[in-house]
Write a protein that holds these residues in place. Structure first.
Motif, short mmCIF file in Angstrom:
data_model
loop_
_atom_site.label_atom_id
_atom_site.label_comp_id
_atom_site.label_asym_id
_atom_site.label_seq_id
_atom_site.Cartn_x
_atom_site.Cartn_y
_atom_site.Cartn_z
N LYS A 1 0.82 -1.21 0.00
CA LYS A 1 0.00 0.00 0.00
C LYS A 1 0.86 1.27 0.00
O LYS A 1 2.01 1.26 0.40
CB LYS A 1 -0.93 0.01 1.22
N SER A 2 0.27 2.35 -0.46
CA SER A 2 0.95 3.63 -0.44
C SER A 2 -0.08 4.70 -0.11
O SER A 2 -1.25 4.60 -0.47
CB SER A 2 1.57 3.91 -1.80
N ILE A 3 0.39 5.76 0.59
CA ILE A 3 -0.55 6.85 0.90
C ILE A 3 -0.94 7.60 -0.37
O ILE A 3 -1.87 8.37 -0.38
CB ILE A 3 0.07 7.85 1.90
N HIS A 4 -0.19 7.33 -1.46
CA HIS A 4 -0.46 8.07 -2.69
C HIS A 4 -1.27 7.24 -3.69
O HIS A 4 -1.44 7.66 -4.83
CB HIS A 4 0.86 8.52 -3.33
N SER A 5 -1.77 6.07 -3.26
CA SER A 5 -2.56 5.27 -4.19
C SER A 5 -4.02 5.73 -4.16
O SER A 5 -4.46 6.38 -3.24
CB SER A 5 -2.45 3.78 -3.83
N GLY A 6 -4.78 5.36 -5.21
CA GLY A 6 -6.16 5.84 -5.34
C GLY A 6 -6.14 7.26 -5.86
O GLY A 6 -5.14 7.72 -6.41
N TYR B 1 -6.23 14.87 -1.53
CA TYR B 1 -6.20 15.43 -0.17
C TYR B 1 -4.77 15.84 0.19
O TYR B 1 -4.55 16.89 0.80
CB TYR B 1 -6.74 14.41 0.83
N TYR B 2 -3.80 14.99 -0.22
CA TYR B 2 -2.39 15.27 0.08
C TYR B 2 -1.97 16.62 -0.51
O TYR B 2 -1.36 17.44 0.16
CB TYR B 2 -1.50 14.14 -0.49
N VAL B 3 -2.32 16.83 -1.79
CA VAL B 3 -1.96 18.09 -2.46
C VAL B 3 -2.61 19.27 -1.75
O VAL B 3 -1.96 20.27 -1.45
CB VAL B 3 -2.37 18.05 -3.96
#
Lengths: 121, 240
Positions: free
Chosen positions: B203-208, B214-216
């Motif tokens: 998994k990665s926080i940047h997947s999906g 939201y990160y940006v």
């Protein structure tokens, strides 16, 4: 939309946005909890200055007055915010319970260790 | 003799953490694994190693929160330098001494391992690279310094930097480009060095698409708030 209604909507949205930014700056509101509030503030501002968009949405949802659409959107945003915070509070309640239980168990371990040290002395 | 601590944050890394530990254990530095409320077998895997200290966060705090647990431990135990690398095996430990030497030679206050300066490293997908490019540009405009890898978790830092990182100014979730800008504005020297990184198969926080979006948003807001707090937008008084 009457000019007075427009001024009111723009003023309210600007007050919301400045309050949010001030609270984050003073660290009274964390960035990760602010995004829905910022969307709400920007949403009201966009609707207030972009009349046609509001009129199109009013026709789409069958509202008689654009102002009713504005208030309806406001209520929907508030519902979203309430739901968002309910979810967050539930999550925090669970986390707090876990931390308290962990501290309680560690407290027991410390007492047992103290007893053992006393016995050895 | 300087005291060095390696901090490895881990969340559900039962399949990777052993490989990471074996890669760093021979360096001879103290190692602490921060188990960030894992629900898998991570605790048992780490517990097999007597030399390694294991701190279990009772609940999952996120990447920033678990790193901060390690920084607080480092400061309380008077370590001079800290190196942190991820528990998922993305970061090649062979660069640890290279990063540390930069600090020991007083060339900088914090060193960031960049996958883009190393030709052997894997390259993230195009959309993610685009996002990283955006934040690199923002960082360059503010700091006048080029950063190629704004999301790297492979870092080495001095005690002064750790003192800042244990404060409430350190983010709970993603300590990335916003933290670099904060360091720059506080007068710390920042340097990037090439390191080899591997792709993270899990998994990665940047997947999906919701999380990257939201990160940006969160990162842009965070940068803006840092600039406000540090009074970068201060209006100069007009002189007549």
């Amino acid at each position: 939309m009457l000019i007075r209604q427009k001024i009111l909507a723009i003023t309210v949205s600007l007050i919301i946005l400045f309050t949010i930014i001030h609270l984050i700056k003073k660290r009274k509101l964390r960035e990760e909890f602010s995004w829905l509030w910022i969307i709400t503030g920007i949403g009201i501002f966009v609707f207030a200055i972009w009349n046609q968009l509001l009129e199109h949405i009013s026709i789409l949802i069958g509202a008689v007055l654009p102002v009713s659409t504005l208030f309806f959107c406001g209520i929907v945003f508030l519902l979203c915010i309430s739901l968002h915070f309910s979810v967050k509070i539930s999550d925090l309640t669970n986390k707090l319970k876990d931390v308290v239980q962990r501290v309680a168990v560690m407290d027991l371990y410390i007492s047992e260790l103290r007893e053992e040290i006393k016995k050895k002395d | 003799m300087s005291r060095v601590l390696i901090i490895i944050p881990a969340y559900n890394e039962e399949n990777n953490i052993e490989r990471v530990i074996q890669g760093v254990i021979d360096f001879g530095y103290d190692i602490v694994v921060i188990n960030d409320g894992s629900t898998d077998n991570t605790t048992n895997v780490v517990s097999k190693y007597n030399k390694i200290k294991l701190i279990n966060n009772p609940i999952n705090l996120g990447a920033g929160g678990s790193l901060q647990t390690g920084y607080k431990y480092a400061l309380e135990n008077n370590y001079d330098y800290v190196i942190n690398l991820d528990g998922d095996g993305q970061h090649d430990p062979k660069h640890i001494d290279e990063l540390l030497n930069e600090l020991l030679n007083n060339n900088t206050d914090i060193v960031i391992g960049s996958r883009f300066l190393n030709t052997e490293s894997y390259k993230p997908p195009f959309v993610r690279r685009l996002g990283m490019r955006l934040f690199s540009i923002i960082a360059k405009v503010i700091t006048k310094q080029k950063f190629t890898d704004t999301t790297s978790g492979y870092k080495a830092m001095t005690k002064d930097v750790i003192r800042l990182f244990v404060s409430p100014e350190f983010p709970n979730d993603y300590p990335d480009v916003d933290t670099l800008i904060l360091l720059y504005l506080r007068g710390f020297r920042i340097k990037e060095m090439p390191v080899k990184m591997y792709a993270n198969s899990q998994k990665s926080i940047h997947s999906g698409w919701i999380k990257p979006l939201y990160y940006v948003f969160k990162m842009l807001l965070s940068i803006f708030m840092i600039l406000l707090r540090e009074k970068v937008f201060k209006i100069k008084k007009m002189t007549v």
